[in-house]
Design an enzyme around this catalytic site. Structure first.
Site, PDB file in Angstrom:
ATOM      1  N   ASP A 146      -0.918   8.297   7.578  1.00  0.00           N
ATOM      2  CA  ASP A 146      -1.357   7.140   8.363  1.00  0.00           C
ATOM      3  C   ASP A 146      -0.866   7.231   9.795  1.00  0.00           C
ATOM      4  O   ASP A 146       0.152   7.857  10.087  1.00  0.00           O
ATOM      5  CB  ASP A 146      -0.793   5.840   7.762  1.00  0.00           C
ATOM      6  CG  ASP A 146      -1.519   5.435   6.497  1.00  0.00           C
ATOM      7  OD1 ASP A 146      -2.656   5.872   6.313  1.00  0.00           O
ATOM      8  OD2 ASP A 146      -0.931   4.675   5.714  1.00  0.00           O
ATOM      9  N   ARG A 203       0.817  -1.212   0.000  1.00  0.00           N
ATOM     10  CA  ARG A 203       0.000   0.000   0.000  1.00  0.00           C
ATOM     11  C   ARG A 203       0.853   1.265   0.000  1.00  0.00           C
ATOM     12  O   ARG A 203       0.355   2.353  -0.280  1.00  0.00           O
ATOM     13  CB  ARG A 203      -0.957   0.005   1.194  1.00  0.00           C
ATOM     14  CG  ARG A 203      -0.291   0.086   2.530  1.00  0.00           C
ATOM     15  CD  ARG A 203      -1.289  -0.112   3.673  1.00  0.00           C
ATOM     16  NE  ARG A 203      -2.340   0.906   3.651  1.00  0.00           N
ATOM     17  CZ  ARG A 203      -2.194   2.143   4.118  1.00  0.00           C
ATOM     18  NH1 ARG A 203      -1.027   2.506   4.627  1.00  0.00           N
ATOM     19  NH2 ARG A 203      -3.194   3.002   4.088  1.00  0.00           N
TER      20      ARG A 203
END
Length: 244
Positions: A167, A152
């Site tokens: 994140d 990802r």
């Protein structure tokens, strides 16, 4: 990136590798994911990959020959990172995921049974990774977790290049809360600042919420972070006490 997995249960990976982000990453050419059954590389007619431990004891131990032969087959002409999934390994973190995402080739070794012949650890692998202080029946689920975390981060995989940078753990803190429509759901309202259109105020609110959440849930992260003066001021108002 090319990622190869060696496992005696390759069928476990089908659902994970052929769905959602990992599927799209392969279709876009960002990553190639292959799984090989290392029984193929056993030298006896029964394709035996494990044996009883020298010195006695419970369980079976993975033999060195099949894994050495499998890795040598995959690494001919290049030198990838070779990762052993094991509860004795380095604790996996977002920082480690970011490090591995810079590589062109990764090989994951997934074991079962009691453990690995120690010569595999000493002479074959480059990294030994654990996803936590607990024991699974094999390394497959752990490898899937690490691979998803790494893929990802590859350019273009998530579509929005800002997403991985914001994140939890990538900034050193836990991520701020998120809200979407409707603005009022059963009397539970979205914070006014997010509806204000004032982007500077929104960013300040998000930073403060990120710090609040980190202090409440993972205060240990604050001891490792390089805090700005403003961040320290926000944390002090929340009851944080800076260590000497």
């Amino acid at each position: 990136m090319n990622i190869s997995v060696l496992s005696i249960f390759p069928e476990m990976f089908g659902g994970v590798f052929n769905a959602s982000i990992l599927k799209r990453a392969q279709e876009s050419g960002a990553v190639s994911l292959t799984v090989r059954d290392f029984r193929e590389f056993a030298t006896d007619k029964h394709h035996k990959v494990d044996d009883y431990p020298y010195g006695g004891g419970a369980g079976m131990v993975l033999k060195p020959e099949p894994l050495f032969r499998a890795v040598e087959n995959l690494t001919e002409g290049h030198s990838p990172r070779i990762i052993l999934m094991c509860p004795q390994g380095e604790r996996f973190t977002q920082k480690k995921a970011e490090e591995l995402a810079q590589e062109d080739d990764l090989i994951f070794l997934c074991g079962h049974y009691e453990g690995y012949d120690e010569r595999i650890r000493e002479h074959l692998i480059t990294d030994e990774i654990s996803i936590g202080d607990f024991v699974l029946t094999g390394g497959e689920l752990a490898a899937m977790t690490v691979i998803d975390s790494v893929v990802r981060l590859l350019p273009g995989v998530l579509g929005n290049e800002e997403s991985p940078a914001l994140d939890s753990f990538s900034t050193g803190f836990l991520e701020h809360p998120h809200y979407t429509r409707p603005a009022d759901f059963r009397g539970m309202k979205v914070p006014d600042v997010l509806l204000s259109g004032n982007h500077a105020e929104i960013e300040r609110w998000r930073e403060e919420q990120s710090l609040r959440r980190t202090l409440e849930r993972r205060p240990d992260l604050l001891g490792e972070a390089e805090l700005t003066g403003r961040q320290k001021e926000v944390l002090r108002k929340l009851g944080w006490q800076e260590e000497d």
